[in-house]
Write a protein that holds these residues in place. Structure first.
Motif, PDB file in Angstrom:
ATOM      1  N   VAL A 273      67.015  17.667  30.721  1.00  0.00           N
ATOM      2  CA  VAL A 273      67.046  18.530  29.547  1.00  0.00           C
ATOM      3  C   VAL A 273      66.227  19.655  29.952  1.00  0.00           C
ATOM      4  CG1 VAL A 273      66.797  18.978  27.127  1.00  0.00           C
ATOM      5  CG2 VAL A 273      67.287  16.892  27.774  1.00  0.00           C
TER       6      VAL A 273
ATOM      7  N   ASP B 125      70.383   6.321  26.577  1.00  0.00           N
ATOM      8  CA  ASP B 125      70.857   7.896  26.628  1.00  0.00           C
ATOM      9  C   ASP B 125      70.000   8.467  27.769  1.00  0.00           C
ATOM     10  OD1 ASP B 125      73.225   7.835  25.440  1.00  0.00           O
ATOM     11  OD2 ASP B 125      72.333   8.140  23.552  1.00  0.00           O
TER      12      ASP B 125
ATOM     13  N   LEU C 262      68.669  11.459  30.167  1.00  0.00           N
ATOM     14  CA  LEU C 262      69.155  13.018  29.847  1.00  0.00           C
ATOM     15  C   LEU C 262      68.150  13.955  30.848  1.00  0.00           C
ATOM     16  CD1 LEU C 262      70.068  13.390  26.114  1.00  0.00           C
ATOM     17  CD2 LEU C 262      71.748  12.993  28.151  1.00  0.00           C
TER      18      LEU C 262
ATOM     19  N   SER D  50      66.342  23.297  19.640  1.00  0.00           N
ATOM     20  CA  SER D  50      67.444  22.531  19.262  1.00  0.00           C
ATOM     21  C   SER D  50      67.957  22.785  17.993  1.00  0.00           C
ATOM     22  CB  SER D  50      66.521  20.978  18.885  1.00  0.00           C
ATOM     23  OG  SER D  50      65.460  21.172  18.392  1.00  0.00           O
TER      24      SER D  50
ATOM     25  N   ARG E 192      70.598  22.868  27.651  1.00  0.00           N
ATOM     26  CA  ARG E 192      71.630  22.220  28.592  1.00  0.00           C
ATOM     27  C   ARG E 192      71.113  20.580  28.899  1.00  0.00           C
ATOM     28  NH1 ARG E 192      74.528  23.435  33.743  1.00  0.00           N
ATOM     29  NH2 ARG E 192      74.213  22.028  35.123  1.00  0.00           N
ATOM     30  N   TRP E 193      72.177  19.789  28.729  1.00  0.00           N
ATOM     31  CA  TRP E 193      71.901  18.439  29.064  1.00  0.00           C
ATOM     32  C   TRP E 193      72.831  18.096  30.451  1.00  0.00           C
ATOM     33  CZ3 TRP E 193      72.871  15.597  23.619  1.00  0.00           C
ATOM     34  CH2 TRP E 193      71.587  15.641  22.943  1.00  0.00           C
ATOM     35  N   GLU E 194      72.033  17.175  31.003  1.00  0.00           N
ATOM     36  CA  GLU E 194      72.694  16.556  32.267  1.00  0.00           C
ATOM     37  C   GLU E 194      72.631  15.108  31.958  1.00  0.00           C
ATOM     38  OE1 GLU E 194      72.281  17.701  36.207  1.00  0.00           O
ATOM     39  OE2 GLU E 194      71.274  19.614  35.459  1.00  0.00           O
ATOM     40  N   ARG E 195      73.871  14.428  32.000  1.00  0.00           N
ATOM     41  CA  ARG E 195      73.991  12.949  31.722  1.00  0.00           C
ATOM     42  C   ARG E 195      73.736  12.370  32.824  1.00  0.00           C
ATOM     43  NH1 ARG E 195      74.041   8.109  30.992  1.00  0.00           N
ATOM     44  NH2 ARG E 195      75.076   7.053  29.426  1.00  0.00           N
TER      45      ARG E 195
ATOM     46  N   VAL F  75      71.490  21.506  19.411  1.00  0.00           N
ATOM     47  CA  VAL F  75      71.222  20.080  19.744  1.00  0.00           C
ATOM     48  C   VAL F  75      71.338  19.293  18.469  1.00  0.00           C
ATOM     49  CG1 VAL F  75      69.563  18.301  20.498  1.00  0.00           C
ATOM     50  CG2 VAL F  75      69.842  20.424  21.698  1.00  0.00           C
TER      51      VAL F  75
ATOM     52  N   TRP G 147      64.744  13.203  29.377  1.00  0.00           N
ATOM     53  CA  TRP G 147      64.626  12.410  28.082  1.00  0.00           C
ATOM     54  C   TRP G 147      65.373  11.158  28.124  1.00  0.00           C
ATOM     55  CZ3 TRP G 147      62.483  16.878  27.780  1.00  0.00           C
ATOM     56  CH2 TRP G 147      62.038  17.599  26.587  1.00  0.00           C
TER      57      TRP G 147
ATOM     58  N   ARG H 174      61.813  22.335  31.413  1.00  0.00           N
ATOM     59  CA  ARG H 174      62.884  21.091  32.082  1.00  0.00           C
ATOM     60  C   ARG H 174      62.219  19.685  31.983  1.00  0.00           C
ATOM     61  NH1 ARG H 174      65.818  20.527  37.914  1.00  0.00           N
ATOM     62  NH2 ARG H 174      67.819  20.365  37.350  1.00  0.00           N
TER      63      ARG H 174
END
Length: 236
Positions: A128, A124, A126, A136, A111-114, A46, A197, A194
């Motif tokens: 996470v 932004d 996310l 990170s 893992r990031w999901e936008r 990260v 963010w 989980r």
């Protein structure tokens, strides 16, 4: 890491005339690591990813753009309202399906999901996930970046190091702080952590990087991590 992310990072670096060695030196990592990230042979942490996009002056939207083409439109053109025709809306105007979330798989199980930003250029958002043992920064280094960070933990536990303090987030806990403060996340538990963010204001920094790189801010040139931090300070 999602396919295509490495080549996009390389394209941004080449477009700005930066060598592998100069980028690596500014970020405090090896040129070999940057090369492996660009070719998809390794996944960045990260902290490394934040450092790369900040130094290159690109946004996460730029980085993940090709993965958003299948998503439902976030903002759809609406017919101009008239007295005879009332405004109508549909679910597709503002919904991004979970299967269409752009995803970044990073080093060590992060893992990031936008999520959908509905055209908001300053946030932004996310989803996470930190797998057990994930952090990170695998090197144990604190990271700093522009913007303000807001988070809400949904499940699991996550250790947060901020400046000289160490705290544990549990489900239902939230946090907020100026992201220029040194920080790091670690999952020291046995189940995935989980959370949601929201990084607010980081894109304004990316815009300043674009202006510097294209010469709109003439007389300013970012050549080291110190310059990057000074640019962040100018946005405060």
């Amino acid at each position: 890491m999602s396919e295509g992310i490495g080549p996009r990072l390389r394209a941004a670096r080449v477009e700005k005339g930066m060598s592998l060695r100069s980028v690596a030196s500014a970020l405090g990592v090896s040129a070999s690591l940057i090369s492996q990230v660009e070719t998809g042979k390794t996944q960045p942490s990260v902290s490394t990813l934040y450092a790369l996009v900040n130094h290159l002056g690109i946004s996460f939207d730029d980085l993940m753009a090709e993965h958003q083409t299948e998503a439902l439109p976030l903002v759809a053109p609406q017919p101009r309202p008239t007295i005879e025709a009332p405004i109508e809306t549909t679910a597709g105007d503002f919904i991004q399906r979970g299967d269409d979330n752009p995803v970044l798989e990073m080093e060590n199980g992060v893992r990031w999901e936008r999520l959908s930003a509905a055209g908001n250029g300053s946030v932004d958002p996310l989803l996470v996930t930190y797998e057990p043992g994930a952090s990170s920064s695998i090197e144990g280094r604190m990271m700093r970046h522009s913007g303000f960070e807001y988070a809400y933990l949904l499940s699991g536990e996550l250790t947060v190091k901020l400046d000289f303090e160490t705290r544990t987030l549990r489900p239902g806990d939230s946090l907020s702080f100026d992201s220029v403060r040194p920080h790091m996340y670690i999952n020291e538990g046995s189940v995935p952590a989980r959370g949601l963010w929201f990084v607010v204001g980081r894109r304004e920094y990316s815009q300043e990087m674009r202006e510097v790189r294209t010469g709109e801010n003439r007389g300013s040139r970012l050549t080291s991590a110190v310059d990057v931090l000074q640019a962040m300070d100018r946005l405060a």
